[in-house]
Scaffold this active site. Sequence first.
Site, PDB file in Angstrom:
ATOM      1  N   CYS A  12      25.678  37.779  33.059  1.00  0.00           N
ATOM      2  CA  CYS A  12      24.616  38.741  33.329  1.00  0.00           C
ATOM      3  C   CYS A  12      23.553  38.572  32.240  1.00  0.00           C
ATOM      4  O   CYS A  12      23.758  37.853  31.254  1.00  0.00           O
ATOM      5  CB  CYS A  12      25.170  40.165  33.313  1.00  0.00           C
ATOM      6  SG  CYS A  12      25.855  40.673  31.713  1.00  0.00           S
ATOM      7  N   HIS A  74      27.822  44.703  24.314  1.00  0.00           N
ATOM      8  CA  HIS A  74      28.496  45.979  24.561  1.00  0.00           C
ATOM      9  C   HIS A  74      27.920  47.130  23.741  1.00  0.00           C
ATOM     10  O   HIS A  74      28.089  48.293  24.095  1.00  0.00           O
ATOM     11  CB  HIS A  74      29.989  45.869  24.220  1.00  0.00           C
ATOM     12  CG  HIS A  74      30.716  44.828  24.995  1.00  0.00           C
ATOM     13  ND1 HIS A  74      30.824  43.519  24.565  1.00  0.00           N
ATOM     14  CD2 HIS A  74      31.377  44.884  26.171  1.00  0.00           C
ATOM     15  CE1 HIS A  74      31.529  42.829  25.452  1.00  0.00           C
ATOM     16  NE2 HIS A  74      31.871  43.626  26.432  1.00  0.00           N
ATOM     17  N   GLU A 130      32.113  49.000  24.821  1.00  0.00           N
ATOM     18  CA  GLU A 130      30.947  49.766  25.280  1.00  0.00           C
ATOM     19  C   GLU A 130      31.239  51.267  25.246  1.00  0.00           C
ATOM     20  O   GLU A 130      30.397  52.065  24.829  1.00  0.00           O
ATOM     21  CB  GLU A 130      30.552  49.354  26.700  1.00  0.00           C
ATOM     22  CG  GLU A 130      29.336  50.120  27.214  1.00  0.00           C
ATOM     23  CD  GLU A 130      29.046  49.875  28.684  1.00  0.00           C
ATOM     24  OE1 GLU A 130      28.623  50.827  29.366  1.00  0.00           O
ATOM     25  OE2 GLU A 130      29.235  48.734  29.154  1.00  0.00           O
ATOM     26  N   THR A 166      28.912  50.888  32.146  1.00  0.00           N
ATOM     27  CA  THR A 166      28.027  50.112  33.033  1.00  0.00           C
ATOM     28  C   THR A 166      28.757  49.134  33.934  1.00  0.00           C
ATOM     29  O   THR A 166      28.203  48.696  34.946  1.00  0.00           O
ATOM     30  CB  THR A 166      26.977  49.337  32.220  1.00  0.00           C
ATOM     31  OG1 THR A 166      27.643  48.412  31.336  1.00  0.00           O
ATOM     32  CG2 THR A 166      26.099  50.274  31.405  1.00  0.00           C
ATOM     33  N   SER A 230      38.352  40.628  30.310  1.00  0.00           N
ATOM     34  CA  SER A 230      37.108  41.099  30.915  1.00  0.00           C
ATOM     35  C   SER A 230      37.351  42.246  31.888  1.00  0.00           C
ATOM     36  O   SER A 230      37.977  42.071  32.934  1.00  0.00           O
ATOM     37  CB  SER A 230      36.402  39.942  31.644  1.00  0.00           C
ATOM     38  OG  SER A 230      35.294  40.426  32.379  1.00  0.00           O
ATOM     39  N   SER A 231      36.834  43.426  31.554  1.00  0.00           N
ATOM     40  CA  SER A 231      36.942  44.584  32.444  1.00  0.00           C
ATOM     41  C   SER A 231      36.205  44.310  33.747  1.00  0.00           C
ATOM     42  O   SER A 231      36.701  44.595  34.841  1.00  0.00           O
ATOM     43  CB  SER A 231      36.354  45.818  31.747  1.00  0.00           C
ATOM     44  OG  SER A 231      36.305  46.919  32.619  1.00  0.00           O
ATOM     45  N   SER A 274      30.868  37.895  32.775  1.00  0.00           N
ATOM     46  CA  SER A 274      31.208  37.393  31.444  1.00  0.00           C
ATOM     47  C   SER A 274      31.731  35.957  31.498  1.00  0.00           C
ATOM     48  O   SER A 274      32.237  35.439  30.499  1.00  0.00           O
ATOM     49  CB  SER A 274      32.264  38.300  30.806  1.00  0.00           C
ATOM     50  OG  SER A 274      33.397  38.414  31.647  1.00  0.00           O
TER      51      SER A 274
END
Length: 293
Positions: A12, A74, A130, A166, A230-231, A274
């Site tokens: 992103c 983050h 974050e 987010t 990675s969430s 990510s």
Amino acid sequence: MKIEIEESSGFCFGVENAIKLAEETLASGEVVYCLGQIVHNEIEVERLERLGLVTIDHRKFSELKDCKVLIRAHGEPPETYEIAEKNNIRIIEATCPIVKKLQNRVHNAWLSSSGGGGQVAIFGKAGHAEVEGLLGQTKGEAILVTGKEDLELIDYSLPVTIFSQTTMSIKDYEEIVGMLKDNYRALGKTPDKMVFITRSICGQVSNREPALIDFAKKHDVIIFVSGKKSSNGKMLYEVCKRENNSSYFITSYDEIDTGWFTSRDSIGLCGATSTPRWLIREIFDKLKELFSA
């Protein structure tokens, strides 16, 4: 075998900017520290560490002096910047603009609710960088909602302003907000006067969901490339898995089982926000070689 890369897969804007800043600073030959993994992708982190990036934790950060430290996309709580100023640490600011804006909104909502006039809730993953940064904007007073069980922490005598990390699922956020409203309604209160909803999920994340649904449906097998931490990757992989049961989560080409492709005609290759695009392309090229051999 038909192999296709999903067009929106890859970094992103926020992550891409952080990587660019790290590479530019490292090119000068200086030592650059990064507070936490610059991105939740082990392979990309290893690539940058080979270039000289040094990943540190908050304990090490508090011990540093007179150096450069990159703040990843983050974001960080205010305390981090206070330590930097005290220890003469030059901050390389790579907080995603969307996260930075959200931090300001959370802080302002907390100030407005101070004195018992309301409360602030944040829907997100416990311990996520974050989320820690967002909680820091309220001196830790915001209520962290990780699931429906945490709605018991809300004081239903007061109004609540709710935000989301987010990178959360819009569907999950809407479900939490719906249950929150139901709880107020059950107590005879008007939800629209008690629940103030902030649309804070990143558009690059939310727009990925419908695109991935269509992509997962059009291929026999889905290979989803992401870092294990990675969430965003976990959430988007579940989107693929719900639509196509032959969806597989990998971090590198070495984890691929060729048995996944038996009696199949097409492979869809995609990844998290990510996941570096170069890694997806590398796996694509190796799959092409596999089926052309």
